[in-house]
Design an enzyme around this catalytic site. Sequence first.
Site, short mmCIF file in Angstrom:
data_model
loop_
_atom_site.label_atom_id
_atom_site.label_comp_id
_atom_site.label_asym_id
_atom_site.label_seq_id
_atom_site.Cartn_x
_atom_site.Cartn_y
_atom_site.Cartn_z
NE ARG A 29 -2.95 -1.83 4.47
CZ ARG A 29 -4.25 -1.78 4.16
NH1 ARG A 29 -4.91 -2.64 4.62
NH2 ARG A 29 -4.47 -0.92 3.42
CG ASP B 48 -2.14 0.92 1.20
OD1 ASP B 48 -2.30 1.55 -0.05
OD2 ASP B 48 -2.84 1.11 1.96
CD GLU C 208 3.21 -14.00 15.37
OE1 GLU C 208 3.38 -12.76 15.87
OE2 GLU C 208 2.73 -14.99 15.82
CG ASN D 72 -7.73 -2.16 -5.80
OD1 ASN D 72 -6.70 -2.71 -5.40
ND2 ASN D 72 -8.13 -1.27 -4.90
#
Length: 252
Positions: free
Chosen positions: A186, A18, A205, A66
């Site tokens: 992320r 991102d 995790e 998207n």
Amino acid sequence: MTQGPAPSLPRHLAIIMDGNGRWAQQRRRPRLIGHRAGARAVNRTIDFCLERGIASLTLFAFSSENWGRPAEEVEGLMKLFLNALDREVDELHRRGVRVRFIGERERFSAGIVSRMQLAEQRTAGNTAMTLSIAASYGGRLDIVHATRELAREVAAGRLRPEDIDEAMIGQRVALSDLPPPDLFIRTGGDIRISNFLLWQLAYTELWFTDILWPDFTAGVLQQALDDYARRERRFGLTSAQIAAAAAETRSP
Ligand code: FPP
């Protein structure tokens, strides 16, 4: 399922890439310039994973949601995917990477779908690393598809509803042939999973960074791996149980 201290290296790494748009905006450039820089970060990440021996890398390239972005951005991204497929597949194949795609591929143009198929067929026998690209993928839809498949089995009289268990769903969602991701990353500052691999991430995790995806480097990835190696994976058990199980495995 591995219990106790995480093995020092994740076997499967999943990433939400991102921040391409913001990276471009910060430079007063069109968002697509950010996506192009993002594609370079993808190459760096693949190189790193290959060098380090991470067996599976899964990248969220385009979500089901998207498609709702401005037409110009969607078209630009499609061109970028086409170019990347044309340009990179030979090199990935040479380096022993198995490439495959998860998601609703029927929503892409015929040109992209045929290149996806070619890339998958060409690289199917490779074993150095599995690169899964999530394209028009949604985690809820993934579970819906698995559910429909089981419902068809029930309707055909081959399965009783009370016999449906987690393993049966797990075998029918995307990436069922791989171990679930050990580590999820992320970039871009948001602390959420955004409908990525919902089923598969149950015990993964999670690691978040403010770094924007085009700025993602081997150094940042190494930081995530170092954090991961320090974590204790308990899978719902207590630390004492995990320590006892580890001691048992060590004793002859
Ligand atoms: C999220 O950033 C990124 C995307 C929607 C596209 C990801 C695509 C690439 C990294 C390019 C190439 C990929 C492959 C696999 C060849 P964003 O646009 O949502 O950024 P923002 O949150 O700053 O707006």
